[in-house]
Write a protein that holds these residues in place. Structure first.
Motif, mmCIF file in Angstrom:
data_model
loop_
_atom_site.group_PDB
_atom_site.id
_atom_site.type_symbol
_atom_site.label_atom_id
_atom_site.label_comp_id
_atom_site.label_asym_id
_atom_site.label_seq_id
_atom_site.Cartn_x
_atom_site.Cartn_y
_atom_site.Cartn_z
ATOM 1 N N THR A 1 0.956 -1.362 -0.009
ATOM 2 C CA THR A 1 0.082 -0.132 0.171
ATOM 3 C C THR A 1 1.317 1.711 0.134
ATOM 4 O O THR A 1 0.358 1.929 -0.754
ATOM 5 N N ARG A 2 1.173 1.440 0.801
ATOM 6 C CA ARG A 2 2.356 2.461 0.900
ATOM 7 C C ARG A 2 3.686 2.924 0.005
ATOM 8 O O ARG A 2 3.750 3.496 -1.174
ATOM 9 N N ARG A 3 4.088 1.663 -0.670
ATOM 10 C CA ARG A 3 5.088 1.536 -2.019
ATOM 11 C C ARG A 3 3.453 2.024 -3.359
ATOM 12 O O ARG A 3 4.562 3.188 -4.047
ATOM 13 N N SER A 4 2.619 1.606 -3.439
ATOM 14 C CA SER A 4 1.498 1.978 -4.529
ATOM 15 C C SER A 4 1.642 3.927 -4.308
ATOM 16 O O SER A 4 0.769 3.933 -5.006
ATOM 17 N N GLU A 5 1.376 4.167 -2.989
ATOM 18 C CA GLU A 5 1.234 5.686 -3.086
ATOM 19 C C GLU A 5 2.327 6.503 -3.078
ATOM 20 O O GLU A 5 2.091 7.459 -3.738
ATOM 21 N N LYS A 6 3.809 5.817 -3.216
ATOM 22 C CA LYS A 6 4.515 6.374 -2.976
ATOM 23 C C LYS A 6 4.401 6.607 -4.954
ATOM 24 O O LYS A 6 5.438 8.078 -5.290
ATOM 25 N N SER A 7 4.182 5.124 -5.212
ATOM 26 C CA SER A 7 4.195 5.725 -6.742
ATOM 27 C C SER A 7 3.674 6.603 -7.267
ATOM 28 O O SER A 7 3.621 7.431 -8.289
ATOM 29 N N ARG A 8 2.221 5.954 -7.041
ATOM 30 C CA ARG A 8 1.466 7.063 -7.465
ATOM 31 C C ARG A 8 1.469 8.472 -7.124
ATOM 32 O O ARG A 8 1.421 9.354 -7.918
ATOM 33 N N ARG A 9 2.404 8.620 -6.206
ATOM 34 C CA ARG A 9 2.241 10.531 -5.567
ATOM 35 C C ARG A 9 3.088 10.922 -6.373
ATOM 36 O O ARG A 9 3.554 12.267 -7.064
ATOM 37 N N ALA A 10 4.674 9.833 -7.093
ATOM 38 C CA ALA A 10 5.197 10.303 -7.878
ATOM 39 C C ALA A 10 5.302 10.595 -9.244
ATOM 40 O O ALA A 10 5.107 11.862 -10.184
ATOM 41 N N ILE A 11 3.857 10.144 -9.740
ATOM 42 C CA ILE A 11 3.852 9.882 -11.077
ATOM 43 C C ILE A 11 2.450 11.221 -11.173
ATOM 44 O O ILE A 11 2.359 12.210 -12.171
ATOM 45 N N TYR A 12 2.066 11.770 -10.016
ATOM 46 C CA TYR A 12 0.986 12.894 -10.294
ATOM 47 C C TYR A 12 2.311 14.066 -10.185
ATOM 48 O O TYR A 12 2.107 15.002 -11.536
ATOM 49 N N GLU A 13 3.197 14.263 -9.316
ATOM 50 C CA GLU A 13 4.311 15.104 -9.386
ATOM 51 C C GLU A 13 4.917 15.013 -11.058
ATOM 52 O O GLU A 13 4.884 16.062 -12.139
ATOM 53 N N ALA A 14 5.002 13.829 -11.966
ATOM 54 C CA ALA A 14 5.863 13.851 -12.729
ATOM 55 C C ALA A 14 4.593 14.649 -13.559
ATOM 56 O O ALA A 14 4.701 15.575 -14.460
ATOM 57 N N ALA A 15 3.149 13.945 -13.894
ATOM 58 C CA ALA A 15 2.406 14.690 -15.056
ATOM 59 C C ALA A 15 2.358 15.601 -14.836
ATOM 60 O O ALA A 15 2.605 16.843 -15.902
ATOM 61 N N LEU A 16 2.697 16.296 -13.925
ATOM 62 C CA LEU A 16 2.609 17.929 -13.131
ATOM 63 C C LEU A 16 3.308 18.562 -14.068
ATOM 64 O O LEU A 16 3.206 19.789 -14.899
ATOM 65 N N ALA A 17 4.318 18.370 -13.398
ATOM 66 C CA ALA A 17 5.909 19.104 -14.140
ATOM 67 C C ALA A 17 5.905 18.759 -15.389
ATOM 68 O O ALA A 17 6.144 19.387 -16.279
ATOM 69 N N LEU A 18 5.787 17.847 -16.430
ATOM 70 C CA LEU A 18 5.801 17.739 -17.562
ATOM 71 C C LEU A 18 4.679 18.588 -18.187
ATOM 72 O O LEU A 18 5.260 19.548 -19.331
ATOM 73 N N ILE A 19 3.796 18.312 -17.930
ATOM 74 C CA ILE A 19 2.628 19.270 -18.690
ATOM 75 C C ILE A 19 2.977 21.193 -18.395
ATOM 76 O O ILE A 19 3.065 22.070 -19.205
ATOM 77 N N GLY A 20 3.511 21.478 -17.740
ATOM 78 C CA GLY A 20 4.099 23.062 -16.928
ATOM 79 C C GLY A 20 4.913 22.523 -17.809
ATOM 80 O O GLY A 20 5.517 24.426 -18.920
ATOM 81 N N ALA B 1 8.653 10.050 -13.870
ATOM 82 C CA ALA B 1 7.840 9.054 -11.918
ATOM 83 C C ALA B 1 9.368 7.864 -11.275
ATOM 84 O O ALA B 1 9.096 7.830 -10.552
ATOM 85 N N GLY B 2 10.179 6.982 -12.581
ATOM 86 C CA GLY B 2 11.038 6.493 -11.785
ATOM 87 C C GLY B 2 10.412 4.744 -11.629
ATOM 88 O O GLY B 2 10.833 4.088 -10.781
ATOM 89 N N VAL B 3 9.165 5.048 -12.971
ATOM 90 C CA VAL B 3 8.507 3.815 -12.593
ATOM 91 C C VAL B 3 8.157 3.235 -14.142
ATOM 92 O O VAL B 3 8.277 3.655 -14.861
#
Length: 213
Positions: free
Chosen positions: A15-34, A50-52
């Protein structure tokens, strides 16, 4: 000789690993669109940032639009949580409609001037103008829920006799929301507290002189 048993290592917390990956994906997506815009942002690019593995993204979302929309919803929810910790954000109702509108619009100005919010928001909003399906989802998931807070506050003001009973709140809110959005999206002028305060004053007070036709 009795051999001591080695304590078993705790199993990885998926659960923790999935949440960490999800958070990294969110941040990567928002950074790239900007950085490179919606069109050039790809699932592969998000995954690399995101490193996934990209299969991780496809396991949770079917398209980059889904990723970006959910990432932005998450960003908006965290902003709302910061404004009202532990409870759903509600439009202030102090009994002074003008003061309440000005307070909320000042918070909006703060968001629009914050690069962490403004850059991906501008990217999604601009893409929504040419991508009809994304535009509909942007309005339904992000814009309309916020606008309904204004609608409820204006209806309360109607009930208190502070706004004419024949006014449609959903149309009335555009008197101060639409000019702000247009100025921000099209760079037609600076946005500031003074600007949004003036929008409220003009919208509530009208621009005709007292007794004028």
């Amino acid at each position: 000789m009795v051999q001591k048993s080695t304590p078993a290592k705790p199993a990885p917390d998926s659960t923790r690993r999935s949440e960490k990956s999800r958070r990294a994906i969110y941040e990567a997506a928002l950074a790239l669109i900007g950085e490179i815009g919606y069109q050039k942002t790809t699932i592969e690019g998000i995954a690399a940032r995101a490193g996934v593995g990209k299969q991780t993204i496809y396991r949770w979302w079917s398209s980059k639009g889904d990723v970006l929309m959910e990432a932005f919803v998450d960003l908006s929810e965290r902003a709302a949580e910061a404004a009202a910790p532990g409870r759903a954000y509600e439009f202030p109702d102090t009994g002074d409609l003008a003061a309440d509108l000005k307070a909320v619009l000042r918070l909006t100005v703060d968001q629009l001037l914050d690069p962490a919010f403004a850059v991906p928001s501008r990217g999604l909003a601009a893409e929504g103008l040419i991508n009809e399906e994304l535009g509909r989802r942007y309005v339904a998931k992000l814009l309309e829920p916020s606008l309904q807070l204004y609608v409820r506050r204006l209806r309360a003001a109607q009930e208190a006799g502070q706004v004419r009973a024949d006014i449609d709140p959903r149309i009335a809110l555009e008197l101060f929301i639409s000019p702000l959005a247009q100025r921000w999206l099209q760079y037609t002028g600076p946005i500031s507290y003074e600007y949004t305060d003036t929008l409220v004053d003009y919208a509530l007070g009208g621009i005709a002189p007292p007794g004028g036709k």
